[in-house]
Design an enzyme around this catalytic site. Structure first.
Site, short mmCIF file in Angstrom:
data_model
loop_
_atom_site.label_atom_id
_atom_site.label_comp_id
_atom_site.label_asym_id
_atom_site.label_seq_id
_atom_site.Cartn_x
_atom_site.Cartn_y
_atom_site.Cartn_z
N ASP A 17 1.18 -1.32 0.01
CA ASP A 17 -0.18 -0.16 -0.15
C ASP A 17 1.09 0.84 0.24
O ASP A 17 2.16 1.53 0.36
CB ASP A 17 -0.78 0.18 1.43
CG ASP A 17 -1.29 1.26 1.92
OD1 ASP A 17 -2.02 1.76 0.69
OD2 ASP A 17 -1.60 1.87 2.64
N ASP A 19 -0.30 5.31 1.17
CA ASP A 19 -0.14 5.83 1.78
C ASP A 19 -0.45 5.11 3.00
O ASP A 19 -1.32 4.46 3.98
CB ASP A 19 -1.88 6.80 1.54
CG ASP A 19 -2.13 7.76 0.78
OD1 ASP A 19 -0.57 8.17 0.78
OD2 ASP A 19 -2.84 7.91 0.83
N ARG A 26 -0.61 11.05 1.85
CA ARG A 26 -0.53 12.47 0.63
C ARG A 26 1.86 12.80 0.90
O ARG A 26 1.07 13.86 0.82
CB ARG A 26 -1.40 13.41 0.99
CG ARG A 26 -2.50 12.76 0.17
CD ARG A 26 -2.45 12.35 -1.36
NE ARG A 26 -2.26 13.63 -1.70
CZ ARG A 26 -1.48 12.98 -2.49
NH1 ARG A 26 -0.62 12.02 -2.87
NH2 ARG A 26 -1.24 14.52 -3.90
N ARG A 128 -11.53 10.39 -10.76
CA ARG A 128 -11.19 9.42 -11.30
C ARG A 128 -11.27 8.14 -12.56
O ARG A 128 -11.91 8.52 -12.59
CB ARG A 128 -9.84 8.61 -10.17
CG ARG A 128 -9.53 9.06 -9.09
CD ARG A 128 -8.55 9.05 -7.85
NE ARG A 128 -8.25 10.10 -7.13
CZ ARG A 128 -8.22 9.18 -5.63
NH1 ARG A 128 -8.22 8.14 -4.93
NH2 ARG A 128 -7.79 10.61 -4.72
N ARG A 139 -10.52 18.10 -0.85
CA ARG A 139 -9.06 17.34 -0.73
C ARG A 139 -7.72 18.99 -1.10
O ARG A 139 -6.79 18.74 -0.57
CB ARG A 139 -8.92 16.86 -2.68
CG ARG A 139 -9.58 15.39 -2.58
CD ARG A 139 -9.35 14.07 -3.05
NE ARG A 139 -8.11 14.23 -2.92
CZ ARG A 139 -7.64 13.32 -2.41
NH1 ARG A 139 -8.56 12.59 -1.06
NH2 ARG A 139 -6.23 13.02 -2.12
N ARG A 146 -5.49 18.82 7.24
CA ARG A 146 -5.80 17.46 7.09
C ARG A 146 -6.08 16.42 8.76
O ARG A 146 -6.79 15.42 8.34
CB ARG A 146 -5.43 17.28 6.61
CG ARG A 146 -4.39 15.13 5.92
CD ARG A 146 -3.59 15.03 4.56
NE ARG A 146 -3.69 15.73 3.01
CZ ARG A 146 -4.81 14.82 2.69
NH1 ARG A 146 -5.48 12.87 2.61
NH2 ARG A 146 -4.90 14.82 1.36
N ASP A 214 -1.89 -0.33 5.91
CA ASP A 214 -1.80 -0.18 7.71
C ASP A 214 -3.14 0.13 7.53
O ASP A 214 -3.62 0.03 7.95
CB ASP A 214 -1.49 1.17 7.68
CG ASP A 214 -2.19 2.17 6.31
OD1 ASP A 214 -2.44 3.87 7.22
OD2 ASP A 214 -2.61 2.12 5.48
#
Length: 245
Positions: A17, A19, A26, A128, A139, A146, A214
Site C-alpha cells: 500500500d 499512504d 499524502r 478518477r 481535498r 487534514r 495499514d
C-alpha cells in the site's frame, strides 16, 4: 520460465500500500525506504497498489516509479503497469453510466453541504478513472487541516456515517465504499477494491504474494486484499513499521 530470473526469489511478490505504508498520508517517501526497496528488489519482485491516480503516486513515491517498481497499480489496479508497460484499464463512468453517476454525485454534494464541519475547503469529489474519491472536508485542505479533520472524524464518525447513507440510498448500484487515508472515502464498483490488481499477477507464476498495508480493518481500503486467500497479509502502523517488518 519466470520473467524475473534476475531475482534470488523470482516466485515471490511483495505488494505495498502507499499512504501510511510506504509514505505518511499524502506525503513523500523517505530516501531510507527507497534504498530498502532497492535491496528488496534484488531478492524478490515488488509492486505498489493504491487508490490514487498515477500522478499523485508519482508525487509521493517519485517521478521514476514505473522504473523503480516491477508492478505499479494505480486506482487499485484499474490502471496497471508491469515493467513500465501499461496493461488493460477499466472505466468507472463506462461501467456505471452517466445517469446513475449524476444521481450519485448530486446526492453526495447535497449530503456534504448539510454537514457542519469546523472547516471546509475545495474539491469534495475527485473523479478518477476507476472510482470517485469523496472528501467531506475537501481535498484542498492543508496538512494541518487534514490532521485536524482526521481527529475530528474519529470522534464524530463523519466518514462512516456518509458510507452508511450511501449504502442505504444506492443499495442496488453494486458499489463499495471504502475509508482510506485521513480525509476521504473511495467509491467504486464492488470487486474493484485492491484485490482487482491480483488479476494482473495471477498467471505470473508467483508462489507467494505478500501484502503490506495499514488500513486492514473492516471498511478500510486494505481489508479485502489483506484477507484474500492468495495473500500473506502484514498489518503495519506506518512506514517505519514497514521497514522494520
Amino acid at each position: 520460465m519466470s520473467r524475473w530470473q534476475d531475482r534470488k526469489q523470482p516466485d515471490v511478490l511483495l505488494l505495498f500500500d502507499v499512504d501510511g505504508t510506504l509514505t505518511p498520508a499524502r506525503r513523500t517517501v523517505t530516501p531510507e525506504i527507497l534504498e530498502l526497496l532497492k535491496l528488496v528488489r534484488k531478492e524478490a519482485v515488488i509492486g505498489f497498489v493504491g487508490g490514487s491516480d498515477l500522478a499523485k503516486q508519482q508525487e509521493q513515491l517519485g517521478p521514476n516509479i514505473l522504473a523503480d517498481f516491477d508492478y505499479a497499480f494505480s486506482e487499485n489496479g484499474l490502471m496497471a503497469y508491469r515493467k513500465g508497460e501499461q496493461l488493460e484499464s477499466q472505466s468507472f463512468i463506462g461501467w456505471l453510466g452517466e445517469e446513475k453517476y449524476k444521481k450519485l454525485v448530486n446526492f453526495i454534494l447535497r449530503y456534504i453541504a448539510d454537514i457542519d464541519l469546523p472547516i471546509k475547503r475545495g474539491t469534495f469529489i475527485e473523479f478518477r478513472n476507476g472510482m470517485i474519491n469523496v472528501a467531506p472536508v475537501g481535498r484542498n485542505c492543508t496538512v494541518e487541516e487534514r490532521n485536524k479533520f482526521e481527529e475530528y472524524d474519529k470522534i464524530h464518525k463523519i466518514r462512516p456515517k456518509l458510507v452508511e447513507a450511501l449504502k442505504k440510498e444506492f443499495k442496488d448500484f453494486s458499489l463499495t465504499y471504502s475509508i482510506g487515508g485521513q480525509i476521504s472515502i473511495d467509491v467504486f464498483p464492488t470487486g474493484w477494491d485492491k484485490t482487482y490488481c491480483l488479476k494482473h499477477v495471477q498467471n505470473e507464476g508467483f508462489k507467494v504474494i505478500h501484502f503490506f498495508g495499514d488500513k486492514v480493518y473492516e471498511g478500510g481500503n486494505d481489508w479485502e486484499i489483506y484477507n484474500h486467500e492468495s495473500i500473506v497479509g502484514h498489518s503495519v502502523k506506518n512506514p517505519e513499521d514497514t521497514m522494520r517488518q
